[in-house]
Design a protein around this motif. Structure first.
Motif, short mmCIF file in Angstrom:
data_model
loop_
_atom_site.label_atom_id
_atom_site.label_comp_id
_atom_site.label_asym_id
_atom_site.label_seq_id
_atom_site.Cartn_x
_atom_site.Cartn_y
_atom_site.Cartn_z
N TYR A 1 21.29 -14.17 -61.71
CA TYR A 1 22.49 -13.36 -61.93
C TYR A 1 22.58 -12.12 -62.74
CZ TYR A 1 24.29 -17.65 -60.51
OH TYR A 1 23.97 -19.18 -59.71
N ASN B 1 63.25 -31.51 -100.50
CA ASN B 1 61.34 -31.39 -100.37
C ASN B 1 60.69 -32.18 -98.84
OD1 ASN B 1 61.40 -30.47 -103.37
ND2 ASN B 1 61.49 -32.72 -103.63
N SER B 2 61.55 -32.28 -98.10
CA SER B 2 60.40 -32.52 -96.66
C SER B 2 60.63 -31.58 -96.18
CB SER B 2 61.31 -33.62 -96.74
OG SER B 2 62.16 -34.00 -95.81
N PRO C 1 26.34 -22.56 -62.15
CA PRO C 1 25.29 -21.64 -62.94
C PRO C 1 25.39 -22.11 -64.55
CG PRO C 1 27.34 -20.43 -61.67
CD PRO C 1 26.73 -22.39 -61.65
N ARG C 2 26.41 -22.55 -65.28
CA ARG C 2 25.89 -23.24 -66.54
C ARG C 2 25.34 -24.03 -66.57
NH1 ARG C 2 29.23 -21.10 -70.62
NH2 ARG C 2 30.86 -20.23 -69.60
N MET D 1 65.46 -35.41 -99.57
CA MET D 1 65.55 -34.43 -98.48
C MET D 1 65.08 -33.04 -98.53
SD MET D 1 66.00 -36.07 -95.77
CE MET D 1 65.26 -35.17 -94.30
N THR E 1 31.44 -22.66 -59.55
CA THR E 1 31.99 -22.89 -61.11
C THR E 1 30.78 -23.66 -62.18
OG1 THR E 1 32.15 -24.40 -60.09
CG2 THR E 1 33.93 -23.70 -59.35
N LYS F 1 14.27 -17.54 -58.58
CA LYS F 1 15.07 -15.94 -59.52
C LYS F 1 15.38 -16.67 -60.56
CE LYS F 1 17.10 -13.45 -55.69
NZ LYS F 1 18.19 -13.81 -54.61
N ASP G 1 28.53 -15.95 -71.47
CA ASP G 1 29.67 -16.50 -72.45
C ASP G 1 29.63 -14.09 -73.34
OD1 ASP G 1 30.42 -18.08 -71.75
OD2 ASP G 1 29.57 -19.40 -73.50
N MET H 1 60.44 -42.06 -100.14
CA MET H 1 60.50 -41.16 -99.33
C MET H 1 58.04 -40.47 -100.25
SD MET H 1 61.21 -39.15 -97.26
CE MET H 1 61.18 -38.01 -96.68
N LEU I 1 21.57 -14.20 -65.94
CA LEU I 1 20.75 -15.92 -65.89
C LEU I 1 19.33 -14.64 -65.26
CD1 LEU I 1 19.56 -18.29 -66.79
CD2 LEU I 1 20.96 -19.15 -64.68
N ARG I 2 18.69 -14.62 -66.08
CA ARG I 2 17.56 -14.02 -65.15
C ARG I 2 17.27 -13.47 -64.25
NH1 ARG I 2 13.08 -18.97 -66.45
NH2 ARG I 2 13.72 -19.56 -69.24
N PRO J 1 31.03 -14.40 -55.36
CA PRO J 1 31.48 -14.86 -54.55
C PRO J 1 33.08 -13.68 -54.98
CG PRO J 1 31.92 -16.01 -56.98
CD PRO J 1 30.67 -15.41 -56.57
N PHE K 1 54.97 -38.41 -98.10
CA PHE K 1 54.67 -37.37 -98.21
C PHE K 1 52.67 -37.74 -98.05
CE2 PHE K 1 58.06 -35.58 -100.08
CZ PHE K 1 58.66 -35.26 -98.48
N LEU L 1 36.07 -15.84 -69.51
CA LEU L 1 34.96 -16.34 -69.92
C LEU L 1 36.01 -17.47 -69.01
CD1 LEU L 1 36.01 -17.65 -73.35
CD2 LEU L 1 34.25 -16.40 -71.97
N TYR M 1 58.76 -29.14 -97.25
CA TYR M 1 57.34 -29.37 -97.15
C TYR M 1 56.93 -28.79 -95.46
CZ TYR M 1 52.90 -32.18 -96.30
OH TYR M 1 52.03 -32.87 -96.03
N PHE M 2 57.45 -29.11 -94.64
CA PHE M 2 57.33 -29.58 -93.27
C PHE M 2 57.49 -27.63 -92.67
CE2 PHE M 2 58.46 -33.65 -92.61
CZ PHE M 2 57.28 -34.39 -91.72
N ALA N 1 32.17 -15.87 -66.64
CA ALA N 1 31.02 -16.50 -68.02
C ALA N 1 30.60 -17.53 -67.49
CB ALA N 1 31.67 -16.43 -68.53
N THR N 2 30.52 -18.44 -66.28
CA THR N 2 30.17 -19.02 -66.03
C THR N 2 28.57 -18.59 -65.29
OG1 THR N 2 29.41 -20.58 -64.60
CG2 THR N 2 30.98 -19.25 -63.70
N CYS N 3 29.06 -17.22 -64.65
CA CYS N 3 27.12 -17.31 -63.89
C CYS N 3 27.03 -15.31 -64.57
CB CYS N 3 28.13 -16.23 -62.99
SG CYS N 3 28.24 -17.18 -61.27
#
Lengths: 136, 208
Positions: free
Chosen positions: A55, A3-4, B86-87, A1, B83, B128, A46, B1, A51-52, A95, B5, A37, A7-8, A41-43
């Motif tokens: 954005y 030991n357990s 764009p991705r 016991m 949302t 664009k 990351d 036991m 984007l070109r 936005p 493990f 993020l 271990y945990f 980051a969507t526009c």
């Protein structure tokens, strides 16, 4: 016991240590990064690459330095007027992120302004608050 | 036991070692024909892409005739989507660029915001992004028509005042073959899924 239990405890400790380690080394501003993020980051990509011609980039962007005093309000209210970033024209509505509070905007700003080759002086909470007070 | 493990350790190993990236892509397996099937007089009748009637960014009428005998990729989007679009567009451009040398492959981006996305808006958006006709069509049309056929294109699209931007929709890319059958799709927000999708498109283009 006995030991357990050992271990945990061992497994638990390993998980904790590896988790924490990953957090501390990846970024000094974890909240800023996560908020970026989730909200931006969507526009903007990351890695802030944009984007070109749709954005604009945030990575190595002259716009951030040239318009430092407007940045908090851009995030809060979005923007619609034509702009030039690194010599390229952009015109597309961004936005409003009206759900973000001052602390979150502060963290995002410090994240983007010091990532991807941007090296700007850190924003203080006061600076962000006073910018937000003056938003149109 | 002791066995317990061993069991737990084995379990931990199993979970830590299965790497979804390592699943091998089968280059030879034929792409399936997706969607519901009917059996008529002993023949199988497969689901086909719906008929449609749209206007593209150059004010040209677009019907399935445009894609007669050639494959195309369909997605639903709108230009002011805050949302996922764009991705998806960034990933779709990656697919578009990958197949630059395959002029037969068409692209159809259907706007679900017929109210705001007028032809000139779609034109501006395509310009664009630096993509457009003859290969990539950004289209609008009758609002009811657009929503009615979404399902047959494997897309979900509906107005929802509570959703960001006012619309509920998915970010899927759908691949349709020259017989109008749907052959593959992927989550356009996930670069890894799109990598596999690109392989699917390559496979389709190799089909006789």
């Amino acid at each position: 016991m006995k030991n357990s239990i050992i271990y945990f405890l061992f497994i638990g400790a390993t998980v904790l240590v590896s988790g924490n380690y990953a957090c501390t080394i990846s970024s000094p501003n974890k909240q800023g990064e996560n908020l970026y993020l989730a909200n931006c980051a969507t526009c903007h990509g990351d890695n802030g690459e944009g984007l070109r011609n749709l954005y604009p980039p945030l990575a190595d962007a002259d716009y951030l330095k040239l318009h430092r005093s407007e940045l908090s309000c851009i995030i809060k209210n979005g923007m619609t007027h034509p702009i030039v970033v690194n010599g390229k024209n952009f015109h597309m509505p961004m936005p409003a992120a009206d759900k973000l509070n001052a602390v979150e905007i502060h963290n995002i700003l410090n994240y983007i302004c010091n990532s991807w080759d941007n090296e700007m002086e850190y924003f203080t909470p006061k600076e962000v608050e006073s910018q937000l007070k003056k938003c149109q | 036991m002791k066995y317990c493990f061993l069991f737990i350790t084995a379990l931990l190993f199993t979970f830590s070692c299965v790497d979804p990236d390592k699943v091998v892509y089968d280059e030879n397996a034929r792409l399936p024909i997706l969607g519901e099937r009917a059996f008529v007089n002993g023949d199988t009748v497969y689901h086909t892409a719906p008929d449609f009637n749209f206007i593209n960014q150059d004010s040209i009428n677009i019907t399935p005739d445009l894609f007669a005998n050639r494959p195309y990729i369909v997605d639903y989007f709108f230009t002011t989507c805050p949302t996922i679009c764009p991705r998806v567009k960034a990933e779709e451009i990656r697919v578009f660029d990958h197949f630059e040398k395959n002029p037969t492959l068409g692209f159809l981006s259907v706007s679900i915001d017929a109210g705001k996305d007028k032809v000139y808006k779609l034109k501006d958006y395509a310009d664009k992004l630096g993509v457009g006709t003859p290969r990539w069509h950004f289209v609008t049309g009758d609002e009811d028509h657009i929503y009615d056929i979404a399902n047959d294109f494997f897309h979900i699209a509906q107005k929802d005042p509570d959703a960001p931007g006012g619309f509920d929709h998915d970010g899927r890319l759908i691949l349709i073959d020259k017989n109008k059958n749907i052959r593959a799709f992927c989550d356009g927000t996930d670069p890894k899924a799109v990598d596999i999708f690109i392989k699917d498109v390559e496979k389709l283009l190799r089909e006789k």
